[in-house]
Design an enzyme around this catalytic site. Structure first.
Site, short mmCIF file in Angstrom:
data_model
loop_
_atom_site.label_atom_id
_atom_site.label_comp_id
_atom_site.label_asym_id
_atom_site.label_seq_id
_atom_site.Cartn_x
_atom_site.Cartn_y
_atom_site.Cartn_z
N CYS A 43 10.46 -40.15 -9.14
CA CYS A 43 11.70 -40.74 -9.65
C CYS A 43 12.42 -41.19 -8.39
O CYS A 43 12.84 -40.35 -7.60
CB CYS A 43 12.55 -39.73 -10.43
SG CYS A 43 14.14 -40.47 -10.87
N CYS B 152 16.54 -40.21 -8.73
CA CYS B 152 17.04 -38.83 -8.88
C CYS B 152 15.84 -37.90 -8.96
O CYS B 152 15.13 -37.77 -7.97
CB CYS B 152 18.00 -38.70 -10.05
SG CYS B 152 17.62 -39.69 -11.50
N SER B 153 15.60 -37.27 -10.09
CA SER B 153 14.52 -36.28 -10.11
C SER B 153 13.89 -36.18 -11.50
O SER B 153 13.42 -35.13 -11.89
CB SER B 153 15.07 -34.92 -9.69
OG SER B 153 16.16 -34.58 -10.52
N CYS B 154 13.88 -37.29 -12.27
CA CYS B 154 13.30 -37.28 -13.61
C CYS B 154 11.84 -36.82 -13.52
O CYS B 154 11.09 -37.27 -12.65
CB CYS B 154 13.38 -38.67 -14.24
SG CYS B 154 15.08 -39.25 -14.38
FE FE Z 1 15.55 -39.76 -12.25
#
Ligand code: FE
Length: 198
Positions: free
Chosen positions: A106, A109-111
């Site tokens: 991602c 962010c951190s999906c």
């Molecule tokens: Fe994300």
């Protein structure tokens, strides 16, 4: 485009909080019940789920085809789902072949497919991984100790709030005759992200 992605994430989160607040306010939902549901979801979220999906796909060509066509529907066959919040995320499974390799990230962010992989590792959320895997995926894979054949093309999939990816690794040679449980034991979290062969 990147700003749009971030905006979507933030907007969705705000919408979810708003709906939660409304439901609580009208007595339609018990906040403790919501907390319990979230805890139960996290307790079930583990890379063992992703490994089971892969082992089944290696053994059952029909399941593999359904998984690649519509990840969410195929998961139900194994008693799994991408749910856990108020909205179900779309799952796209990407298959490694002899000449094509997939990696997930991602960039903003951190999906991450938490339901199938558990909480994400720290490096997945790092600025270094998020920026470099897109520009120089082969070098990043080498740093994970994974020297991919230069002839194999790499596709990097950028996850978002709505769509999460899972890599379907290639079945290792010499595993003929292994049952589903033994095959699942070969699959690692990093293989499901695409930074390891399996
Ligand atoms: Fe994300």
């Amino acid at each position: 485009m990147s700003g749009e992605h971030h905006g979507t994430d933030a907007t969705l989160a705000a919408q979810v909080r708003h709906v939660e607040a409304l439901l609580e306010e009208r007595g339609l939902v018990d906040p403790a019940e919501l907390d319990r549901a979230l805890e139960a979801f996290l307790a079930r979220a583990s890379p063992a789920n992703g490994s089971r999906v892969v082992a089944r796909a290696w053994l059952d060509a029909g399941f593999r085809a359904r998984l690649l066509a519509d990840g969410n529907t195929a998961l139900v066959e194994l008693g799994l789902s991408m749910g856990g919040g108020l909205q179900e995320q779309r799952l796209k499974v990407v298959e490694n072949t002899a000449d094509a390799h997939n990696v997930i990230v991602c960039t903003l962010c951190s999906c991450y497919p938490i339901a199938l992989l558990g909480p994400s590792p720290t490096w997945y959320k790092s600025e270094a991984y998020r920026s470099r895997v897109v520009r120089e995926p082969r070098a990043v894979l080498a740093e994970f100790g994974f020297d991919l054949d230069p002839a194999v093309a790499i596709t990097v999939w950028d996850a978002s709030a709505e769509t999460r990816y899972l890599v379907l690794p290639r079945r290792p040679a010499g595993t003929h005759g292994l049952d589903e449980r033994s095959l699942a034991a070969l699959v690692t979290r990093n293989g499901l992200i695409g930074v390891a062969a399996v």
